[in-house]
Every structure is written in C-alpha cells, then in structure tokens.
Design a protein around this motif. Structure first.
Motif, PDB file in Angstrom:
ATOM      1  N   ALA A  83       0.838  -1.208   0.000  1.00 34.81           N
ATOM      2  CA  ALA A  83       0.000   0.000   0.000  1.00 34.81           C
ATOM      3  C   ALA A  83       0.865   1.247   0.000  1.00 34.81           C
ATOM      4  O   ALA A  83       1.947   1.287   0.603  1.00 34.81           O
ATOM      5  N   GLU A  84       0.372   2.296  -0.655  1.00 35.77           N
ATOM      6  CA  GLU A  84       1.077   3.577  -0.738  1.00 35.77           C
ATOM      7  C   GLU A  84       0.711   4.462   0.446  1.00 35.77           C
ATOM      8  O   GLU A  84      -0.382   4.327   1.023  1.00 35.77           O
ATOM      9  N   PRO A  85       1.582   5.414   0.816  1.00 33.43           N
ATOM     10  CA  PRO A  85       1.288   6.277   1.976  1.00 33.43           C
ATOM     11  C   PRO A  85       0.041   7.139   1.796  1.00 33.43           C
ATOM     12  O   PRO A  85      -0.574   7.533   2.771  1.00 33.43           O
ATOM     13  N   ASN A  86      -0.330   7.442   0.539  1.00 34.45           N
ATOM     14  CA  ASN A  86      -1.484   8.313   0.324  1.00 34.45           C
ATOM     15  C   ASN A  86      -2.803   7.558   0.345  1.00 34.45           C
ATOM     16  O   ASN A  86      -3.864   8.169   0.214  1.00 34.45           O
ATOM     17  N   GLU A  87      -2.770   6.235   0.531  1.00 30.51           N
ATOM     18  CA  GLU A  87      -3.981   5.430   0.479  1.00 30.51           C
ATOM     19  C   GLU A  87      -4.610   5.276   1.863  1.00 30.51           C
ATOM     20  O   GLU A  87      -3.948   5.418   2.890  1.00 30.51           O
ATOM     21  N   MET A  88      -5.895   4.956   1.869  1.00 27.06           N
ATOM     22  CA  MET A  88      -6.620   4.534   3.062  1.00 27.06           C
ATOM     23  C   MET A  88      -7.229   3.173   2.747  1.00 27.06           C
ATOM     24  O   MET A  88      -8.011   3.048   1.793  1.00 27.06           O
ATOM     25  N   LEU A  89      -6.864   2.163   3.522  1.00 25.81           N
ATOM     26  CA  LEU A  89      -7.376   0.808   3.310  1.00 25.81           C
ATOM     27  C   LEU A  89      -8.470   0.506   4.321  1.00 25.81           C
ATOM     28  O   LEU A  89      -8.315   0.796   5.510  1.00 25.81           O
ATOM     29  N   LEU A  90      -9.553  -0.082   3.855  1.00 25.23           N
ATOM     30  CA  LEU A  90     -10.637  -0.552   4.720  1.00 25.23           C
ATOM     31  C   LEU A  90     -10.774  -2.054   4.497  1.00 25.23           C
ATOM     32  O   LEU A  90     -11.195  -2.492   3.415  1.00 25.23           O
ATOM     33  N   VAL A  91     -10.412  -2.861   5.495  1.00 23.81           N
ATOM     34  CA  VAL A  91     -10.463  -4.317   5.412  1.00 23.81           C
ATOM     35  C   VAL A  91     -11.713  -4.783   6.146  1.00 23.81           C
ATOM     36  O   VAL A  91     -11.829  -4.622   7.362  1.00 23.81           O
ATOM     37  N   ASP A  92     -12.643  -5.384   5.434  1.00 25.53           N
ATOM     38  CA  ASP A  92     -13.915  -5.805   6.018  1.00 25.53           C
ATOM     39  C   ASP A  92     -14.282  -7.186   5.463  1.00 25.53           C
ATOM     40  O   ASP A  92     -14.619  -7.324   4.292  1.00 25.53           O
ATOM     41  N   ASP A  93     -14.225  -8.279   6.308  1.00 29.52           N
ATOM     42  CA  ASP A  93     -13.748  -8.213   7.668  1.00 29.52           C
ATOM     43  C   ASP A  93     -12.843  -9.397   7.934  1.00 29.52           C
ATOM     44  O   ASP A  93     -12.681 -10.269   7.080  1.00 29.52           O
ATOM     45  N   LEU A  94     -12.265  -9.462   9.150  1.00 29.44           N
ATOM     46  CA  LEU A  94     -11.362 -10.558   9.478  1.00 29.44           C
ATOM     47  C   LEU A  94     -12.109 -11.864   9.707  1.00 29.44           C
ATOM     48  O   LEU A  94     -11.509 -12.946   9.618  1.00 29.44           O
ATOM     49  N   GLY A  95     -13.399 -11.780  10.000  1.00 34.66           N
ATOM     50  CA  GLY A  95     -14.177 -13.008  10.134  1.00 34.66           C
ATOM     51  C   GLY A  95     -14.233 -13.767   8.817  1.00 34.66           C
ATOM     52  O   GLY A  95     -14.055 -14.999   8.767  1.00 34.66           O
ATOM     53  N   GLY A  96     -14.477 -13.060   7.718  1.00 33.70           N
ATOM     54  CA  GLY A  96     -14.452 -13.692   6.401  1.00 33.70           C
ATOM     55  C   GLY A  96     -13.077 -14.187   6.035  1.00 33.70           C
ATOM     56  O   GLY A  96     -12.917 -15.238   5.403  1.00 33.70           O
ATOM     57  N   TRP A  97     -12.052 -13.417   6.463  1.00 28.26           N
ATOM     58  CA  TRP A  97     -10.675 -13.831   6.164  1.00 28.26           C
ATOM     59  C   TRP A  97     -10.340 -15.134   6.876  1.00 28.26           C
ATOM     60  O   TRP A  97      -9.716 -16.034   6.289  1.00 28.26           O
ATOM     61  N   VAL A  98     -10.742 -15.289   8.153  1.00 30.78           N
ATOM     62  CA  VAL A  98     -10.490 -16.530   8.893  1.00 30.78           C
ATOM     63  C   VAL A  98     -11.283 -17.678   8.284  1.00 30.78           C
ATOM     64  O   VAL A  98     -10.809 -18.824   8.233  1.00 30.78           O
ATOM     65  N   THR A  99     -12.493 -17.402   7.797  1.00 34.10           N
ATOM     66  CA  THR A  99     -13.294 -18.444   7.157  1.00 34.10           C
ATOM     67  C   THR A  99     -12.562 -19.028   5.961  1.00 34.10           C
ATOM     68  O   THR A  99     -12.512 -20.246   5.766  1.00 34.10           O
ATOM     69  N   VAL A 100     -11.985 -18.139   5.134  1.00 30.58           N
ATOM     70  CA  VAL A 100     -11.219 -18.616   3.979  1.00 30.58           C
ATOM     71  C   VAL A 100      -9.951 -19.331   4.433  1.00 30.58           C
ATOM     72  O   VAL A 100      -9.526 -20.329   3.844  1.00 30.58           O
ATOM     73  N   LEU A 101      -9.330 -18.809   5.508  1.00 35.42           N
ATOM     74  CA  LEU A 101      -8.095 -19.415   6.012  1.00 35.42           C
ATOM     75  C   LEU A 101      -8.322 -20.857   6.458  1.00 35.42           C
ATOM     76  O   LEU A 101      -7.456 -21.717   6.262  1.00 35.42           O
ATOM     77  N   LEU A 102      -9.481 -21.137   7.056  1.00 36.78           N
ATOM     78  CA  LEU A 102      -9.783 -22.479   7.544  1.00 36.78           C
ATOM     79  C   LEU A 102     -10.434 -23.372   6.496  1.00 36.78           C
ATOM     80  O   LEU A 102     -10.734 -24.531   6.784  1.00 36.78           O
ATOM     81  N   ASP A 103     -10.671 -22.835   5.310  1.00 36.25           N
ATOM     82  CA  ASP A 103     -11.306 -23.628   4.257  1.00 36.25           C
ATOM     83  C   ASP A 103     -10.416 -24.823   3.905  1.00 36.25           C
ATOM     84  O   ASP A 103      -9.192 -24.682   3.804  1.00 36.25           O
ATOM     85  N   PRO A 104     -10.994 -25.992   3.749  1.00 33.76           N
ATOM     86  CA  PRO A 104     -10.167 -27.175   3.415  1.00 33.76           C
ATOM     87  C   PRO A 104      -9.339 -26.996   2.158  1.00 33.76           C
ATOM     88  O   PRO A 104      -8.278 -27.626   2.011  1.00 33.76           O
ATOM     89  N   ASP A 105      -9.781 -26.123   1.236  1.00 32.16           N
ATOM     90  CA  ASP A 105      -9.015 -25.913   0.010  1.00 32.16           C
ATOM     91  C   ASP A 105      -7.663 -25.279   0.294  1.00 32.16           C
ATOM     92  O   ASP A 105      -6.749 -25.365  -0.537  1.00 32.16           O
TER      93      ASP A 105
END
Length: 651
Positions: A83-105
């Motif tokens: 990410a660049e210094p002039n950007e603003m990142l909005l990550v929504d959300d970590l619950g979905g990220w953990v769901t993908v992380l635990l996916d058997p695939d």
C-alpha cells in the motif's frame, strides 16, 4: 473519531452492531480509499447472504476501489505491504478472512504463522488502515469442532491485530467505545510522557480524547535535556455530513448548495470577505502609538491584515496555530531529479516530530498535521487526477480547515512536501497566468548541493508536453486541478476555501499554496484576501503567483528549508509585531482630554437633522466665496513644515 494520531485501527463488534458502518465513517472522505473485501461469495442459493453482500457494495462510494483477497488468505498481507502512503485501506472483515483461512481448500496451512504474518504487515504498512472484525469472545463455546476452530482462530487473529494496531474500538449497538488509544500504544523501548494538550482536534465520535504533545528522552543510558516535540496530529476524515440542525457543515458561514453526498464546491461561490474598515483603521492607529522613528515599516501590513481578518482595529497576536503539511507525489517528468522515497521520509520525519519543520513548529507552539494527498499521474501523458478524485480532494481540504476552525485554530500555515510539486505548480501557473514554464521553474538542486540542469530540462519538457496535451481543454478550476494540479494542489485549494468560509487566515509558503491560490480565484475570489505571504523563498513560481494575487512578500530571506518551514521562521516576528501594536500606548503628544481614538471615530452623519441650519440653505445675497489663507507653508513656500509628509509622527 475520538482518538487522534492513529495510523491503524481495529473496529470490533458483534453481529449487526454497526461496526462496518462505523468503520466506513472513518474513511468516507479520505482522498484515496481501497476497500479490501475478504468474505467469500458463499452458496449461490443463499439469497440472504447475497443480499448482505449487495448491501455492503451499495454503501461504497463510486470513487472507492475494491480488492478481493478470497482466493488466497496470505494475499491480505501482500496488499498491506504494497500500500502507498497516500492510500486509506478498509479491510472488512477478518471473520471472512479466517473463514477462507480455515477452508479445506487452503489446508494444510500454518494458521498461526499466517496470522503473525498479517500482524507484521499491519505494523509495517505505510498507508492508513481500518480493519473490521467480529468479536466472538462474548458468546458460548461452540458445540462443534469446526465452530470451536473458527472461534479460536478468530480470537487469535483479533488479539494479534489489536496488538499491532495503534487504536482499537468496540462498537456496541452502534455506539463506539475506545479500548485502546494511541497514548497507550507506545513501544516499550521508547517511553513517552503525555501532557495535557492545549488545543485538541474536534472529532466526530462521542468519546473525546486528543493527541497529547510528547516529551521523550533522547537516550536511555545518560540523562539528557528533554526535547519538546510539536503536537503532531493526524487528519481524521469525518463522517458524511448530514443536513440537520447543529451539524457544523450547516453553520451559517457561507451559502453553498448541499446534496446527499455532502458539500458541493463550485465556481462563483460567495464566501466572506475580511473587514474592509478594520484594516485601514489599525494602520492609522499605528501612527498614534508611542513608537520611535518611522514605526513598523513594511510590517504594518501584518497589522492591517490581522485587523481585517479579526474584525478589530487592535488585532491580537495569533495564539493557536496549526501547520498543514500536504504529502503527495507527482509521477513522470515532473519529479525528475528527486530521490525516490525522499518525500515519504520527510513526511514520516514530520509525523515523528523530527526535522526542521517539526522543530520550528515546536518552537512556535504550533500543532503539526501531516496530510496524505492522492498521488498524481504523469501530467505529460494523462490527467493528474480523475474528476471524482478532484471533488473528493476539494471536500477533504475544506473539512481539514473546518476541523481546525472547530478546534480554535486562529492561523493556518500551509506547506507541502512531495516529488514534482514545483513542476505541477509551474503547470498551473502556465495555465492560469500564461507563464512560460522555464520562467517559473526553479533550478534543481541535488542532495550534494549541485545544480542538475538535465533534471530541470526534463521538468520543463514535462510541463510543456502537459500544456500541449491540454491545449484544447477547459481552463476551469476543477479542470486545471484534474489535468495539471494533482492531489496536493487540490487539497490545498480546498483548505483555502474552507478557511475562507470559516474566517481563518492562512500563511502561505511555497509553490503549492500559491498554485492553490491561483486556482481558487475561479471558485471564490475572496480566498486570496485571507492569505498572507511571509517570504517568497527564492521560488520564481511563488514570485509570479504572488504578483498576480496581489500578495506582497513581507520578507526577503531567500531561505529554502521546505514548504511551511520558511513561514514558521517568520511567525515569531509577525507575532511580536501584533503584540507590540496591541499593547503600546498612545504617544503623549497626542493624548488629550478626549479618550476617543481618532482612528476609529464615527464618520460625520449625513442625516439632514444633524446639519448646521446656517449651512443648509446658503444666503444668496451674501458675499462670494473667498479662498482662505493657508495656515502653514504651502508647496511653493520655502518655510519648514512642522509635520512629516508621510503622515507618520516624527520621532
């Protein structure tokens, strides 16, 4: 928000708690927003889940860009690291990220290592980041192995991310409760002592807490004198304005149209003008003070300017001062001769309270706010900004001025640091004042102090090609910002307009502020009357723009410490002049029984009821008018005049 100074913040909350809406309110008006979507699409037949995703997408403004990380959970760390210094990142959300992380695939995978990798990426991220995550620690322990695995992984992720973030907020029933502020997020190796801030920033969240000035020890081994650092603030984009009573955006400072998306900035706005009587009255009053010699010289203009902007003939020295340092780079030939990453280093240095600008701000008791602006594309090949980015940048700058006014700031100092800013300002001057690029582009000086003529020629060529590319384009204010000016000039223009609307004077310093002044003429001609130029700094672009705007530099120091720093060097002198003019008594030779200040006497009434009856109807039978004899020596006389011709009292 209620905590200033954050770079990364974690927003926690339960289901339907309003956490996503609150997180979006923190980034709504940021110039560049990248939405990082982590949730998988789910079952195609699950219409309820599809409806939720559609509602989230519908809330995002069209100017936001969206990034998907559902294919690979490790990609989220890559996005944060790039990410660049002039950007603003909005990550929504970590619950979905953990769901993908635990996916058997994605198994087998080291979940602990992936979470640690994410936390490390957050710590090193150059952009500002808002992360959203469900808080699962208040529910019952799941009865299924998969449920327990999910809660364990999400709990571990929340703890790691919370430890890496500057601030953490818990949203309960739509109400934010701050669990971790910037004051408690200091590193153990760098102890800090917080003191009470003198002018906290007005914020949008219900809880009030402000960034405190920092006093830090320079060494741990030997006792050294403490160094006072400036009150470094971080801009907090407010929530979208609402047209309701009590909203600061509805304050009667100007007459502007409002739409559902916020403020509309358009050409021909009617903004306030300084008091046209207070300035001349204050200058006339100087002639009556007990000052030896010819008085304040050219610095009487400072008194006149302060009087006009404060609406009084006895202006006070500016107490609360805020420095806005705009950071945004220009790509292409405009940045020829600059060291890669140098502007980001300067901005980070200012945020840490280090460097010339921060030290001067601390000496002057001014707060320092580093503002990241949208990066600008190469103007020789394409527009610097998209039209929607220009609108967002103008509103963002306006709201920065609004925040300063609400915090009680009495003077704004506008500066910039970024690669290619001088070339962008030269392009704006060429488009608005008909200047030739070589005449307004300063020489390129390398880090070793040598003149780089090759880089200077590349910059001239870039500006020339940009003007040729836009030769048939409109020369309206927003068109110039989009085609040539870029993010920092657009935000600076918004700051000038917002400060004018709130009657806050601006001390300009450097090409970016003057280029913004040129652009603001088309949007609101009143803005230049609220600007003061302390020194031209040797920049040819500043000289020309100041001449067009009618801003005469007060000093000729020819310093080149960077935008904003030159103005801070002159600030103590300007304050001293104002303090002197406000406290000195009237000269004894002019003091009489009449306590009325002759400079502020009311003008004679033109009401006929107050007229002398002998003068209202002259007698036609009286003698003809006779020129009276002069009371003193005239222009042709050889006698000595008792008063100086300048109107100032003789010493």
């Amino acid at each position: 928000m209620s905590v200033d100074g954050w770079n990364t913040v974690l927003v926690l909350g339960g289901i339907r708690s309003g956490k996503s809406e609150f997180a979006e309110s923190l980034v709504t008006d940021a110039p560049v927003v990248r939405y990082v979507a982590t949730a998988p699409e789910g079952d195609p037949e699950d219409t309820e889940w599809a409806t939720r995703l559609a509602a989230h997408r519908a809330r995002r403004p069209g100017s936001w860009t969206t990034e998907e990380t559902t294919e690979d959970p490790r990609r989220l760390a890559d996005v944060l690291e790039s990410a660049e210094p002039n950007e603003m990142l909005l990550v929504d959300d970590l619950g979905g990220w953990v769901t993908v992380l635990l996916d058997p695939d994605h198994q087998p995978a080291d979940d602990v290592a992936t979470i640690a990798e994410l936390a490390e990426a957050i710590r090193g991220c150059a952009a500002r980041v808002v992360l959203v995550s469900p808080e699962v620690g208040l529910s019952l322990v799941p009865t299924t192995p998969l449920g327990r695995a999910f809660t364990d992984a999400l709990g571990a992720a929340n703890r790691a991310v919370a430890d890496a973030c500057d601030a953490v907020v818990l949203v309960v029933a739509g109400q934010p409760v701050w669990l971790k502020s910037v004051a408690t997020a200091t590193e153990p190796s760098a102890p800090v002592t917080a003191t009470e801030p003198s002018a906290p920033v007005t914020v949008t969240a219900p809880t009030a807490a402000a960034t405190a000035p920092v006093v830090a020890s320079l060494a741990d081994t030997e006792p050294t004198p403490e160094v006072q650092l400036p009150d470094v603030l971080t801009p907090t984009p407010p929530a979208a304005p609402r047209a309701e009573p009590g909203n600061p955006w509805a304050a009667p400072t100007m007459a502007l149209p409002m739409v559902s998306t916020g403020l509309v900035i358009q050409p021909g706005m009617e903004l306030p003008m300084p008091d046209e009587y207070a300035g001349p009255q204050a200058v006339d009053r100087l002639a009556t003070l007990d000052v030896p010699g010819a008085g304040l010289g050219v610095l009487d203009r400072v008194v006149g300017f302060a009087a006009a902007t404060q609406g009084t003939s006895t202006p006070a020295a500016w107490g609360s001062v805020r420095v806005l340092l705009l950071h945004g780079d220009h790509a292409g030939g405009a940045a020829a001769g600059t060291v890669a990453g140098e502007s980001a280093r300067r901005a980070a240095q200012a945020r840490a309270g280090q460097g010339a600008l921060a030290r001067l701000a601390a000496e002057s008791g001014a707060s320092l706010q580093v503002v990241d602006t949208p990066a600008s594309a190469p103007i020789e090949d394409q527009p610097a900004l998209a039209p929607e980015q220009v609108e967002s940048a103008l509103r963002y700058g306006w709201r920065l001025a609004e925040q300063a006014a609400d915090a009680g700031v009495q003077l704004l100092v506008l500066g910039a640091c970024g690669a290619g800013t001088e070339a962008a300002a030269a392009a704006v001057l060429a488009a608005t004042a008909g200047a030739e690029p070589p005449a307004v582009l300063g020489r390129v000086i390398t880090d070793s102090g040598e003149i780089d003529d090759a880089a200077w020629m590349i910059r001239c060529a870039a500006v020339r090609d940009a003007l040729h590319r836009t030769r048939r384009s409109s020369r309206g204010a927003k068109d110039i910002l989009a085609e040539l000016g870029g993010g920092d000039v657009a935000v600076a223009t918004g700051v000038l307009l917002g400060a004018t609307a709130r009657r806050v004077p601006v001390l300009l310093d450097g090409p970016v502020g003057l280029a913004a002044g040129m652009v603001s003429r088309d949007l609101a001609g009143q803005a230049r009357h609220w600007c003061l130029l302390a020194d031209h700094g040797g920049h040819p672009a500043v000289r020309l723009a100041a001449d067009v705007l009618g801003l005469t530099p007060l000093l000729d120091l020819r310093m080149d410490l960077g935008e904003g720093a030159n103005a801070l060097v002159a600030l103590p002198l300007l304050r001293s002049v104002l303090a002197l003019s406000a406290t000195l008594p009237v000269h004894p030779s002019l003091a009489g029984t009449d306590d009325t200040d002759p400079a502020v006497d009311e003008p004679e009434s033109t009401d006929p009821s107050y007229a002398d009856p002998d003068l209202t109807e002259p007698d036609s039978t009286g003698p003809d008018f006779v020129e009276p004899e002069p009371a003193g020596p005239g222009p042709a006389s050889t006698g000595a005049d008792e008063q100086p011709a300048t109107g100032w009292r003789a010493g």
